[in-house]
Design a protein around this motif. Structure first.
Motif, mmCIF file in Angstrom:
data_model
loop_
_atom_site.group_PDB
_atom_site.id
_atom_site.type_symbol
_atom_site.label_atom_id
_atom_site.label_comp_id
_atom_site.label_asym_id
_atom_site.label_seq_id
_atom_site.Cartn_x
_atom_site.Cartn_y
_atom_site.Cartn_z
ATOM 1 N N LYS A 1 -23.467 45.969 -46.815
ATOM 2 C CA LYS A 1 -22.087 46.265 -46.414
ATOM 3 C C LYS A 1 -21.213 45.013 -46.537
ATOM 4 N N LEU A 2 -21.859 43.861 -46.577
ATOM 5 C CA LEU A 2 -21.157 42.575 -46.652
ATOM 6 C C LEU A 2 -21.402 41.899 -48.000
ATOM 7 N N GLU A 3 -21.635 42.715 -49.029
ATOM 8 C CA GLU A 3 -21.990 42.199 -50.350
ATOM 9 C C GLU A 3 -20.952 41.202 -50.863
ATOM 10 N N TYR A 4 -21.442 40.201 -51.526
ATOM 11 C CA TYR A 4 -20.694 39.057 -52.056
ATOM 12 C C TYR A 4 -19.478 39.475 -52.876
ATOM 13 N N LYS A 5 -18.311 38.983 -52.463
ATOM 14 C CA LYS A 5 -17.090 39.141 -53.256
ATOM 15 C C LYS A 5 -16.146 38.007 -52.868
ATOM 16 N N ASP A 6 -15.362 37.577 -53.813
ATOM 17 C CA ASP A 6 -14.437 36.455 -53.595
ATOM 18 C C ASP A 6 -15.155 35.228 -53.026
ATOM 19 N N ASP B 1 -8.268 36.394 -43.787
ATOM 20 C CA ASP B 1 -9.595 35.790 -43.782
ATOM 21 C C ASP B 1 -10.438 36.393 -44.901
ATOM 22 N N ALA B 2 -10.891 35.542 -45.834
ATOM 23 C CA ALA B 2 -11.703 36.011 -46.957
ATOM 24 C C ALA B 2 -13.166 36.213 -46.568
ATOM 25 N N ASN B 3 -13.566 35.695 -45.411
ATOM 26 C CA ASN B 3 -14.955 35.834 -44.980
ATOM 27 C C ASN B 3 -15.258 37.277 -44.591
ATOM 28 N N GLN B 4 -16.508 37.622 -44.728
ATOM 29 C CA GLN B 4 -16.981 38.944 -44.320
ATOM 30 C C GLN B 4 -17.923 38.751 -43.135
ATOM 31 N N TRP B 5 -17.772 39.591 -42.140
ATOM 32 C CA TRP B 5 -18.571 39.434 -40.932
ATOM 33 C C TRP B 5 -19.197 40.756 -40.518
ATOM 34 N N PRO B 6 -20.457 40.712 -40.062
ATOM 35 C CA PRO B 6 -21.026 41.920 -39.469
ATOM 36 C C PRO B 6 -20.275 42.247 -38.185
ATOM 37 N N SER B 7 -20.235 43.501 -37.827
ATOM 38 C CA SER B 7 -19.529 43.885 -36.601
ATOM 39 C C SER B 7 -20.276 43.326 -35.392
ATOM 40 N N ASP B 8 -19.549 43.169 -34.300
ATOM 41 C CA ASP B 8 -20.169 42.692 -33.058
ATOM 42 C C ASP B 8 -21.206 43.686 -32.537
ATOM 43 N N ASP B 9 -21.059 44.965 -32.908
ATOM 44 C CA ASP B 9 -22.055 45.965 -32.510
ATOM 45 C C ASP B 9 -23.400 45.682 -33.175
ATOM 46 N N VAL B 10 -23.343 45.205 -34.412
ATOM 47 C CA VAL B 10 -24.565 44.933 -35.174
ATOM 48 C C VAL B 10 -25.132 43.570 -34.798
ATOM 49 N N LEU B 11 -24.283 42.558 -34.792
ATOM 50 C CA LEU B 11 -24.720 41.190 -34.471
ATOM 51 C C LEU B 11 -23.699 40.503 -33.567
ATOM 52 N N PRO B 12 -23.839 40.677 -32.271
ATOM 53 C CA PRO B 12 -22.917 39.999 -31.355
ATOM 54 C C PRO B 12 -23.003 38.479 -31.540
ATOM 55 N N CYS B 13 -21.879 37.829 -31.566
ATOM 56 C CA CYS B 13 -21.771 36.363 -31.621
ATOM 57 C C CYS B 13 -22.045 35.759 -32.998
ATOM 58 N N TRP B 14 -22.452 36.551 -33.997
ATOM 59 C CA TRP B 14 -22.731 36.001 -35.329
ATOM 60 C C TRP B 14 -21.532 35.219 -35.853
ATOM 61 N N ARG B 15 -20.372 35.857 -35.831
ATOM 62 C CA ARG B 15 -19.168 35.228 -36.379
ATOM 63 C C ARG B 15 -18.842 33.932 -35.635
ATOM 64 N N ALA B 16 -18.854 33.966 -34.313
ATOM 65 C CA ALA B 16 -18.525 32.778 -33.521
ATOM 66 C C ALA B 16 -19.493 31.636 -33.823
ATOM 67 N N THR B 17 -20.775 31.944 -33.925
ATOM 68 C CA THR B 17 -21.781 30.923 -34.227
ATOM 69 C C THR B 17 -21.530 30.303 -35.591
ATOM 70 N N MET B 18 -21.308 31.137 -36.596
ATOM 71 C CA MET B 18 -21.142 30.633 -37.958
ATOM 72 C C MET B 18 -19.814 29.897 -38.146
ATOM 73 N N GLU B 19 -18.757 30.386 -37.510
ATOM 74 C CA GLU B 19 -17.474 29.680 -37.609
ATOM 75 C C GLU B 19 -17.561 28.311 -36.929
#
Length: 138
Positions: A69-74, A113-131
């Protein structure tokens, strides 16, 4: 060790060196000669690195259809196994690795934002950790 096996010694690069030009040359040489190197005194706390590895493991453990769902683009997002060939001389069709690419949230004020992130339902805190990790790496 049997026979003529050689022990690989990877370069060690110390980022606390005041000679930045020398450090940059050492990194380039390590990349060209080995493709890998050890980096010390980089200023990233061990707790941050452990959290990034822990959360990365959670992401790469997701089912393939969820990651796709987050396949590589841009130049951002997920790349499945065999999607990239970093060594064009390799006889294997594609690399035996998965990847996930992020970058700056915006290149200019007018961009989304050009980044793609999994939803918080799928991975809570993923985006915050990676950012957070991305900002510290800068």
């Amino acid at each position: 060790m049997a026979g003529n096996a050689e022990q690989l010694e990877l370069p060690l690069i110390d980022l606390s060196s005041p000679d930045r030009a020398c450090s940059a040359k050492s990194i380039r040489k390590a990349c060209v000669d080995h493709g890998f190197f050890y980096l010390v005194n980089h200023g990233i706390e061990e707790s941050v690195l452990q959290l990034v590895f822990q959360d990365s493991k959670k992401f790469f453990s997701l089912p393939l259809d969820e990651k796709r769902k987050l396949e590589y683009k841009d130049h951002r997002g997920y790349t499945p196994m065999f999607a990239e060939t970093l060594d064009p001389s390799s006889k294997i069709k594609g690399d035996l690795k998965e990847g996930f690419y992020i970058g700056p949230a915006k290149l200019s004020d007018s961009q989304v934002d050009a980044n793609q992130w999994p939803s918080d339902d799928v991975l809570p805190c993923w985006r915050a950790t990676m950012e957070s990790y991305y900002e510290k790496m800068l």
